[in-house]
Enzyme design. Structure first.
Site, PDB file in Angstrom:
ATOM      1  N   HIS A  16      51.540  46.225  34.883  1.00  0.00           N
ATOM      2  CA  HIS A  16      52.249  45.931  36.174  1.00  0.00           C
ATOM      3  C   HIS A  16      53.977  45.971  35.907  1.00  0.00           C
ATOM      4  CE1 HIS A  16      49.060  42.785  37.462  1.00  0.00           C
ATOM      5  NE2 HIS A  16      49.040  43.659  38.417  1.00  0.00           N
ATOM      6  N   LYS A  40      40.834  34.185  46.176  1.00  0.00           N
ATOM      7  CA  LYS A  40      40.025  33.329  45.003  1.00  0.00           C
ATOM      8  C   LYS A  40      41.081  32.265  44.535  1.00  0.00           C
ATOM      9  CE  LYS A  40      37.104  36.814  43.106  1.00  0.00           C
ATOM     10  NZ  LYS A  40      37.189  37.703  41.812  1.00  0.00           N
ATOM     11  N   ARG A  89      44.907  52.822  39.521  1.00  0.00           N
ATOM     12  CA  ARG A  89      44.383  52.798  38.153  1.00  0.00           C
ATOM     13  C   ARG A  89      43.293  53.991  38.006  1.00  0.00           C
ATOM     14  NH1 ARG A  89      43.500  46.538  37.263  1.00  0.00           N
ATOM     15  NH2 ARG A  89      42.497  47.064  39.234  1.00  0.00           N
ATOM     16  N   SER A 127      44.315  42.120  35.545  1.00  0.00           N
ATOM     17  CA  SER A 127      44.471  40.487  35.356  1.00  0.00           C
ATOM     18  C   SER A 127      43.132  39.737  35.135  1.00  0.00           C
ATOM     19  CB  SER A 127      45.254  40.065  36.490  1.00  0.00           C
ATOM     20  OG  SER A 127      46.403  40.765  36.841  1.00  0.00           O
TER      21      SER A 127
END
Ligand code: PNS
Length: 164
Positions: A16, A40, A89, A127
């Protein structure tokens, strides 16, 4: 052109940071928008995530960081931003990112989504992997800014409970 870079950032990774740094040379200002409402339960609170990003991007004069709630496009309008930045990505990111870009365009046609391809050596980073590795006692030094490494160590200190 003013841009927003939205995400959950739970926590921010070097991927990031690299993207923000590279994009900062191409936009007048970038607002990093940290999602307060997440699907979540996040490991870090929105305040913790925001503070870690602020620390990591402090050398970049044209980047600011703030939490956001509700629809992304409402924040885009409020901040008078014309661009939404997202990172790509692998091809596996594409379908979700395309859906989100098209949905945001339908909601706010004036804003354009710009995709930045992640740097080769950071493509594997996420992450969720960082949380998993840190929760299992692995070394995340090369994956996250130093402040995040410290925060992860504190979060999992004495807790062999995996949360990813
Ligand atoms: O880092 P993430 O989890 O991929 O970021 C996703 C995020 C927070 C950018 C996205 O879920 C979002 O924009 N949420 C806000 C609600 C919204 O506007 N939903 C409609 C967009 S399709």
């Amino acid at each position: 052109m003013i841009a927003v870079y939205p995400g959950t950032f739970d926590p921010i990774t070097n991927g990031h940071v690299d993207l923000i740094r590279r994009a900062s040379g191409h936009f007048v200002h970038i607002h990093v928008l940290v999602a307060a409402d997440t699907r979540k339960i996040p490991l870090f609170t929105v305040e913790e995530r925001t503070a870690m990003i602020k620390d990591a991007v402090s050398p970049l004069a044209n980047v600011s960081v703030e939490p956001f709630r509700g629809l992304l496009v409402d924040s885009v309008r409020r901040l008078k931003a014309g661009s939404i930045i997202r990172g790509l990505r692998a091809t596996s990111d594409f379908e979700y990112e395309q859906q989100m870009a098209l949905m945001n365009r339908r909601l706010h046609p004036e804003a354009e989504t710009f995709f930045l391809v992640s740097s080769e050596d950071l493509t594997y980073l996420s992450s969720s992997f960082v949380r998993e590795i840190a929760s299992l006692g692995g070394d995340v030094s090369s994956m996250v800014p130093p402040g995040v490494k410290k925060a992860l160590a504190e979060k999992f200190a004495g807790k062999p409970v995996a949360r990813f």
